[in-house]
Design a protein around this motif. Structure first.
Motif, mmCIF file in Angstrom:
data_model
loop_
_atom_site.group_PDB
_atom_site.id
_atom_site.type_symbol
_atom_site.label_atom_id
_atom_site.label_comp_id
_atom_site.label_asym_id
_atom_site.label_seq_id
_atom_site.Cartn_x
_atom_site.Cartn_y
_atom_site.Cartn_z
ATOM 1 N N GLY A 163 0.811 -1.206 0.000
ATOM 2 C CA GLY A 163 0.000 0.000 0.000
ATOM 3 C C GLY A 163 0.847 1.260 0.000
ATOM 4 N N VAL A 221 1.937 3.917 -1.800
ATOM 5 C CA VAL A 221 1.612 4.639 -3.031
ATOM 6 C C VAL A 221 2.825 5.421 -3.528
ATOM 7 N N GLN A 263 -1.251 12.087 -6.785
ATOM 8 C CA GLN A 263 -2.622 12.062 -6.275
ATOM 9 C C GLN A 263 -3.518 11.187 -7.163
ATOM 10 N N TRP A 309 -2.449 8.675 -8.979
ATOM 11 C CA TRP A 309 -1.993 7.308 -8.741
ATOM 12 C C TRP A 309 -2.599 6.770 -7.445
ATOM 13 N N ASP A 310 -2.622 7.600 -6.408
ATOM 14 C CA ASP A 310 -3.224 7.213 -5.132
ATOM 15 C C ASP A 310 -4.689 6.846 -5.344
ATOM 16 N N GLY A 311 -5.411 7.670 -6.106
ATOM 17 C CA GLY A 311 -6.816 7.384 -6.390
ATOM 18 C C GLY A 311 -6.997 6.083 -7.157
ATOM 19 N N MET A 336 -4.968 3.478 -7.133
ATOM 20 C CA MET A 336 -4.669 2.342 -6.247
ATOM 21 C C MET A 336 -5.837 2.084 -5.295
ATOM 22 N N LYS A 337 -6.481 3.143 -4.823
ATOM 23 C CA LYS A 337 -7.648 2.972 -3.935
ATOM 24 C C LYS A 337 -8.838 2.382 -4.689
ATOM 25 N N THR A 338 -8.964 2.723 -5.956
ATOM 26 C CA THR A 338 -10.092 2.257 -6.757
ATOM 27 C C THR A 338 -9.882 0.854 -7.312
ATOM 28 N N ARG A 349 -6.750 -1.411 -6.853
ATOM 29 C CA ARG A 349 -5.983 -2.435 -6.138
ATOM 30 C C ARG A 349 -6.490 -2.715 -4.732
ATOM 31 N N ALA A 350 -6.793 -1.688 -3.967
ATOM 32 C CA ALA A 350 -7.205 -1.880 -2.571
ATOM 33 C C ALA A 350 -8.425 -2.799 -2.418
ATOM 34 N N PRO A 351 -9.437 -2.699 -3.282
ATOM 35 C CA PRO A 351 -10.606 -3.571 -3.118
ATOM 36 C C PRO A 351 -10.296 -5.065 -3.282
#
Length: 153
Positions: free
Chosen positions: A46, A48, A66, A68-70, A72-74, A76-78
């Motif tokens: 995690g 980023v 920013q 890229w962070d979005g 990864m949250k959309t 990869r994280a799920p």
């Protein structure tokens, strides 16, 4: 020199040059895979900023930290935490659609994440490129969920 001999020599030289080019491309797989592994390790944690720093310069020009962070949250994280990952292909190439000519290796992994249904896995595609700084960095990352039966062996 006889034309046939000259043509045969030319064909042999072209074959040798092509073999050398393929050999050079194959030599790229190891360093490219190492770059992909560094990138994926950061993504898996995690991290980023760490994964962003492993991206190619041209990719960082197109995507802000920013953004890229979005992503990864959309994307990869799920999927949850990494359970297993196995490299199944690593294909060196000089040309990719929509990208400038260069040294690339398209690497695919069969990956299991904790939040995927039992009958599904993911295919992760990581594309490192030889960057302007002379090092390998990731220029592309894509994750696709698939039923087990669609995985490559």
């Amino acid at each position: 020199m006889n034309h046939r001999i000259w043509l045969a020599a030319l064909a042999l030289a072209a074959t040798f040059a092509h073999a050398q080019d393929n050999s050079a491309q194959e030599a790229n797989v190891g360093p490219a895979a190492a770059a992909a592994e560094r990138f994926l390790a950061a993504v898996d944690k995690g991290d980023v900023t760490g994964s962003y720093n492993e991206m190619a310069g041209a990719s960082r020009l197109m995507v802000t930290l920013q953004q890229w962070d979005g992503a990864m949250k959309t994307v990869r994280a799920p999927l949850g935490r990494l359970e297993s990952r196995r490299m199944v292909t690593a294909v060196p190439t000089r040309n990719l659609p929509g990208a400038p000519e260069g040294d690339y290796v398209v690497i695919q992994y069969n990956t299991r994440f904790s939040k995927l249904p039992d009958d599904q896995m993911a295919i992760e595609t990581v594309t490192p490129m030889l960057d302007r700084d002379g090092n390998w960095h990731v220029s592309g990352y894509y994750v696709k969920q698939v039923p087990h039966r669609e995985l490559k062996d």
